[in-house]
Write a protein that holds these residues in place. Structure first.
Motif, short mmCIF file in Angstrom:
data_model
loop_
_atom_site.label_atom_id
_atom_site.label_comp_id
_atom_site.label_asym_id
_atom_site.label_seq_id
_atom_site.Cartn_x
_atom_site.Cartn_y
_atom_site.Cartn_z
N PRO C 201 -33.15 -4.20 -7.61
CA PRO C 201 -31.77 -3.76 -7.53
C PRO C 201 -31.71 -2.61 -6.51
O PRO C 201 -32.76 -2.23 -5.96
CB PRO C 201 -31.49 -3.23 -8.94
N ARG C 202 -30.51 -2.11 -6.27
CA ARG C 202 -30.49 -0.93 -5.39
C ARG C 202 -31.40 0.12 -6.01
O ARG C 202 -31.53 0.22 -7.23
CB ARG C 202 -29.07 -0.40 -5.24
N SER C 203 -32.01 0.93 -5.20
CA SER C 203 -32.99 1.90 -5.67
C SER C 203 -32.33 3.22 -6.05
O SER C 203 -31.28 3.59 -5.51
CB SER C 203 -34.02 2.16 -4.57
N ARG C 204 -32.94 3.90 -6.97
CA ARG C 204 -32.57 5.31 -7.16
C ARG C 204 -32.86 6.03 -5.85
O ARG C 204 -33.72 5.60 -5.07
CB ARG C 204 -33.32 5.93 -8.31
N ARG C 205 -32.15 7.10 -5.62
CA ARG C 205 -32.37 7.87 -4.39
C ARG C 205 -33.52 8.84 -4.64
O ARG C 205 -34.02 8.94 -5.76
CB ARG C 205 -31.08 8.61 -4.05
N ASP C 206 -33.94 9.54 -3.63
CA ASP C 206 -34.99 10.54 -3.80
C ASP C 206 -36.30 9.96 -4.28
O ASP C 206 -36.96 10.55 -5.13
CB ASP C 206 -34.53 11.64 -4.78
N VAL C 207 -36.64 8.79 -3.78
CA VAL C 207 -37.98 8.27 -4.05
C VAL C 207 -38.72 8.20 -2.71
O VAL C 207 -38.09 8.18 -1.66
CB VAL C 207 -37.97 6.89 -4.73
N PRO C 208 -40.06 8.17 -2.73
CA PRO C 208 -40.81 8.15 -1.48
C PRO C 208 -40.47 6.91 -0.64
O PRO C 208 -40.07 5.88 -1.18
CB PRO C 208 -42.27 8.07 -1.94
N ARG D 151 -25.93 6.93 -10.93
CA ARG D 151 -25.53 5.58 -10.56
C ARG D 151 -26.22 4.52 -11.41
O ARG D 151 -27.44 4.58 -11.59
CB ARG D 151 -25.89 5.32 -9.08
N PRO D 152 -25.48 3.52 -11.87
CA PRO D 152 -26.11 2.40 -12.58
C PRO D 152 -27.00 1.60 -11.63
O PRO D 152 -26.61 1.33 -10.50
CB PRO D 152 -24.92 1.54 -13.04
N LEU D 153 -28.16 1.20 -12.13
CA LEU D 153 -29.10 0.42 -11.32
C LEU D 153 -29.37 -0.96 -11.92
O LEU D 153 -29.46 -1.94 -11.22
CB LEU D 153 -30.43 1.18 -11.20
N MET D 154 -29.51 -0.98 -13.24
CA MET D 154 -29.77 -2.24 -13.94
C MET D 154 -29.00 -2.23 -15.25
O MET D 154 -28.56 -1.18 -15.73
CB MET D 154 -31.25 -2.38 -14.27
N MET D 155 -28.88 -3.41 -15.84
CA MET D 155 -28.32 -3.48 -17.18
C MET D 155 -28.98 -4.67 -17.87
O MET D 155 -29.25 -5.69 -17.24
CB MET D 155 -26.81 -3.62 -17.14
N HIS D 156 -29.29 -4.48 -19.15
CA HIS D 156 -29.87 -5.56 -19.95
C HIS D 156 -28.87 -5.93 -21.04
O HIS D 156 -28.42 -5.05 -21.77
CB HIS D 156 -31.16 -5.10 -20.64
N CYS D 157 -28.54 -7.21 -21.13
CA CYS D 157 -27.58 -7.64 -22.14
C CYS D 157 -28.19 -8.73 -23.01
O CYS D 157 -28.90 -9.60 -22.52
CB CYS D 157 -26.33 -8.23 -21.48
N LEU D 219 -27.30 -11.48 -13.03
CA LEU D 219 -26.10 -11.17 -12.26
C LEU D 219 -26.41 -10.07 -11.24
O LEU D 219 -27.13 -9.12 -11.56
CB LEU D 219 -24.98 -10.68 -13.19
N GLU D 220 -25.87 -10.23 -10.04
CA GLU D 220 -26.01 -9.20 -9.00
C GLU D 220 -24.62 -8.66 -8.70
O GLU D 220 -23.66 -9.42 -8.66
CB GLU D 220 -26.62 -9.80 -7.74
N THR D 221 -24.53 -7.37 -8.47
CA THR D 221 -23.21 -6.78 -8.22
C THR D 221 -23.09 -6.25 -6.80
O THR D 221 -24.08 -6.14 -6.08
CB THR D 221 -22.92 -5.63 -9.20
N GLU D 222 -21.86 -5.92 -6.44
CA GLU D 222 -21.57 -5.39 -5.11
C GLU D 222 -22.49 -4.25 -4.69
O GLU D 222 -22.93 -4.16 -3.55
CB GLU D 222 -20.14 -4.85 -5.07
N SER D 223 -22.76 -3.36 -5.61
CA SER D 223 -23.56 -2.18 -5.26
C SER D 223 -25.04 -2.49 -5.24
O SER D 223 -25.84 -1.63 -4.88
CB SER D 223 -23.32 -1.08 -6.29
N GLY D 224 -25.40 -3.69 -5.71
CA GLY D 224 -26.81 -4.04 -5.75
C GLY D 224 -27.45 -3.87 -7.12
O GLY D 224 -28.66 -3.98 -7.25
N ALA D 225 -26.65 -3.60 -8.14
CA ALA D 225 -27.22 -3.53 -9.49
C ALA D 225 -27.60 -4.93 -9.96
O ALA D 225 -26.99 -5.92 -9.56
CB ALA D 225 -26.20 -2.92 -10.46
N LEU D 226 -28.64 -5.00 -10.78
CA LEU D 226 -29.11 -6.26 -11.35
C LEU D 226 -28.87 -6.24 -12.85
O LEU D 226 -29.24 -5.27 -13.52
CB LEU D 226 -30.62 -6.41 -11.14
#
Lengths: 340, 340, 340, 340
Positions: C201-208, D151-157, D219-226
């Motif tokens: 998924p998009r990455s958290r910021r502030d990672v190497p 920011r949301p990155l992932m979600m488990h349902c 599911l993938e979202t606009e921001s890149g969350a999975l």
């Protein structure tokens, strides 16, 4: 259009913080009921509430609101020492009444209301012990009634408030806070309380003079069940109530819940857990709504449901004995009138 | 090869169910220690245990095992009425001893052991209150010591066993079960218990004559903290212990845990939850291992750690007062010897 | 004194942070075993560890330690690229070896070790997948084996670390972190993994640079079970692992636990919950101890237990495919050698 | 008496199981609203419901009910393939409408409704995604909006039903069950879904032909969350929904709750846990009441609230792509119309 569909027209007597919230609840959350009149010892308060809700009038005084021909039923949210006169007026006119706890502030007047209601030949009084309508408490009561866990033997109760006003005393802990655990015990176990002991561990510091916090109470019931109660009114944290039933074939606990389980970091450590609600208003929001709906449904049929006048009387009898127990440090028996 | 690496040679005196398990623990789970001698009032029992473990001899009697030149330290798991003589023998020979609870069965003999140990100029006695080594109890103790939640004010304890043997009496509840909550209270709060009250709600049915179950106890401590205890010895369910600390700035509860959270269907309903362990053996398995390792580590240095002779004495003093409170139904003060 | 009672004499090869901790574990927590020799690529490191523990010598090099006549068994905690040579040396001398994961860093060398062990005719290799010894994982495995919940269909895994070193890359997430979920899947479900997909998924910021966090992986097994995995290596919070099995007749979740449930206030809100352990060391402390005890018990009998060389090979095969899947963004099949 | 106090007069179109329950809800749980007309494809069904509630008439057909001059607003609970015509009729008359999900059964008709509503210049459509009114989902949405966890990155349902009717197919899993997780994802994360993958692990046995259970969706979202989703429609257990958000600075889980924590014995083992509710009706009872109250409050003001026509369209677009993904086994992109 049949009679049943007519909205219940309600007078709300006492529209301070709690009463004003009840007006809102009737107008926006209770099907089949609406406030038509409000009254308050402070006319300006009544005017302000009425102005917020179209169609709500102000009565000159509480008794006028109760007597009003366009009023079908009454909600009382005034101080406890006015309850006997106001509830009596409702009974005289045969109007269903939802009276905030306590029913009255002394045993004798509570008993007079029990008898006055009986003389009407109808059930008209509902006392505002809203916890009985909370889904968790209701589920625990159902569990006891089902006999699934066998006979109740003990119960552990904890009642925790974040803070109290500076004038709060240890007697008020018994009369205002412990009274809820008293009613819950009677409700959940379905029997009377026969004796009460009230003790204090060392107190937290920084509490008002006249207050020792927390308070420990031990309640004994007719069947011989023992109920221990922790009441903490100045934890600085939030509002928590928890009850655990210990029965012959199992135990059941309510009150562990809350919203999302959140994991987050913090000063030097990370934790995972739930928010504690700030006050009883958030915790018992749904219970208040359910209480009012149940009352309105019954009042439209000309009667009442939920906690009875006797429940109000019995709670007052136990807390009165509780104040005596608090002063003496001794186990104090509770003597109820014969239930004719 | 230096002296420190030499294994501690242990005599286990009393190898019934508990003692035999301690032999297994020493042989297979405790680094730096091994059983070399066992003794038991029933020689056949000792023979059987020795036969199961290579290198373990049988001593003619407990005192011979303690006196054995090839024995560095002693574990005592005989009935409580033999403890004074056996522990005294260990002290005379300067051998570290891990004595199962109770230290002794009466206050006077426990105090004599406290004094006898003091006369040796060394710490040699460790009493088998294994809960102090349980990670949850240890974490709660650390939390109290950190002062993170402020001063302790109250504590709620529940102790539940599935079943007891048919000869179990209400006095044994106090002496054998409640004693663990007594020690935990002293350990967690770090202070002495000054008074005890023991009450019974109505009892579950189908318990042996002479037993009323559950039992309620109220402990008061030096600082004025109040500790309420539920002891339930015949729930038919499993083994549960739970403790909740109520302190000035928060609360902390231990004992809610278990293994996997399993959801499954059942007769008419589905549930999600955890297994309750069948007995204290499963619940405190890790604690026993940690207790023995800590004892062995200290004994190899010629001393002891964990619960002291004074802890054993104080627990006996409280449970002795508890039996008096049980008989009288009254609050009973606990009077400890001056701690010189 | 019989042979069985003789302590297992262990060489620990690689005594950096992890290896030094293993020395401590052998000396103080493992019954029947003790470190006698240590070796390290940095002689000063080995000297320092040896100095801390009486009776421990320093070997000139790892192969000398393995060959030492006074060494019965070997623990390997060196970097993965040295494992093939060191484990091979142990096999040549018939010495039981506990090798930290990974068994080796590529599939071919892992398979060579599988075959070399088979050629000895004995089980000698144990791979350091310590989670298999964690009581929760073991209980979940037992539940699967019992068939109580029926056939496994899906599994949800989450693996969360507070932080990683600045050189950590997404490939290392697969090789060092995901590998644990790979082994747990094989262990819990008792079957091989046949395909792997790795997505971000998009990455958290502030990672190497070179690291995208979190990582999502989807594992497919022989029987057709699907396992989704969240790996989060820079949450800033603490260490959490959680696994939920979804089977035909129910579900089971592990990893929700921790120490005391603490309620306390905070900046504007109060919460009730548990501490998240800072790292895998706290979370798997007991598992490491149990792993070493099990290994020492087996090694004293001249064999090994727990995760096999094949388990090490299969894990490497899956993570190798995982790195390929990470690069391609495609589902990648895992092809294992025939298990002769 | 002001206009605001007049009850909203509602037509309920489709009074099968769900619609009949909505009539009950309007009559007994929704302040300021009442059902005046019902209609159903089966006149006998409509007659039966009307007979149960005084003051409720039967309309000859759905369009007549919508057109009725004494009807202010409409609830639609008919099969999805009738929704376009019925909702269009509401829009034509400018009447607020609460339409059960799905808005319509295909993307084109949903989009036509979005545009038809826009042409009215008012918000009139609310789609029946009731979970958005559940206190737990609402709390999680608030948490995301607060940005407290980043920011949301992932979600488990996870979405689990006890059972489905025998005609249920894997496509219906996507259209009827997965659709709720689709809407929750859009609601909780506040963004559109851009791609969907649907996979099946091996199925539980004893499910109808044409159904594979469970189902896994990504599911993938606009921001890149999975977002990974487990849908299980035939667990035999009860109804469970659970969602865990994984965000940059923490995680939050909902759906672990229930009523009392009950400990009891059983066949060979004891457990402590909560009941799993039998169906979505118990789980979302409060959510439905809150949904209807919010709708009635908005409808009395001539508008709508909660899930919009666009939300209905977007959900249909995702599930339509989901069916394609189910058939192809491939990741399938979701293409939404431009949001003018």
């Amino acid at each position: 259009m049949t009679e049943e569909l007519t909205d219940l027209r309600v007078a709300v007597v006492g529209v301070g913080m709690m009463g004003a919230d009840h007006v809102r609840r009737l107008q926006t959350r209770t099907a089949g009921a609406r406030t038509v009149v409000v009254a308050d010892a402070f006319p300006a308060t009544a005017e302000k509430v009425a102005a917020a809700w179209p169609g709500v009038r102000v009565a000159t005084d509480p008794l006028a609101a109760i007597a009003d021909d366009e009023v079908d039923a009454v909600v009382i949210a005034t101080p406890g020492n006015t309850h006997e006169e106001l509830v009596s007026a409702c009974l005289e006119r045969g109007k269903p009444v939802l009276c905030e706890k306590p029913l009255t502030t002394d045993v004798e007047s509570s008993l007079r209301l029990v008898e006055a209601e009986r003389a009407t030949g109808r059930r008209l009084i509902q006392v505002g012990f809203m916890r009985r309508f909370d889904p968790e408490y209701a589920a625990l009561r159902s569990l006891v009634e089902s006999d699934d866990l066998g006979r109740p033997l003990m119960m552990h109760c904890a009642h925790r408030n974040a803070s109290v006003p500076p004038y709060f005393t240890s007697e008020m802990v018994v009369l205002d806070s412990l009274v809820h655990e008293v009613d819950c015990t009677r409700f959940l176990l379905g029997e009377e309380i026969t004796a009460i002991t009230v003790l204090h561990p060392r107190s937290r510091r920084d509490v008002p003079d006249g207050l020792s916090d927390p308070t420990f109470a031990l309640l004994e019931t007719e069947s011989g069940a023992l109920v221990d109660v922790e009441v903490n009114v100045a934890t600085g944290l939030g509002y928590e109530v928890r009850t655990e039933l210990v029965a012959e074939r199992g135990t059941a606990m309510i009150g562990l819940e809350g919203g999302p389980v959140v994991a987050r970091g913090g000063a030097g450590s990370a934790s995972r857990g739930r928010s504690v609600p700030p006050s009883f208003k958030e915790r018992f929001k749904a219970a208040y709504d359910l209480e009012f709906q149940a009352w309105a449904d019954a009042a439209r049929r000309g009667t009442a449901t939920g906690p009875t006048a006797w429940d109000g009387y019995a709670a007052t009898a136990v807390t009165t004995a509780g104040v005596e127990a608090l002063r003496s440090g001794q186990r104090t028996e509770v003597r109820l009138a014969a239930r004719s």
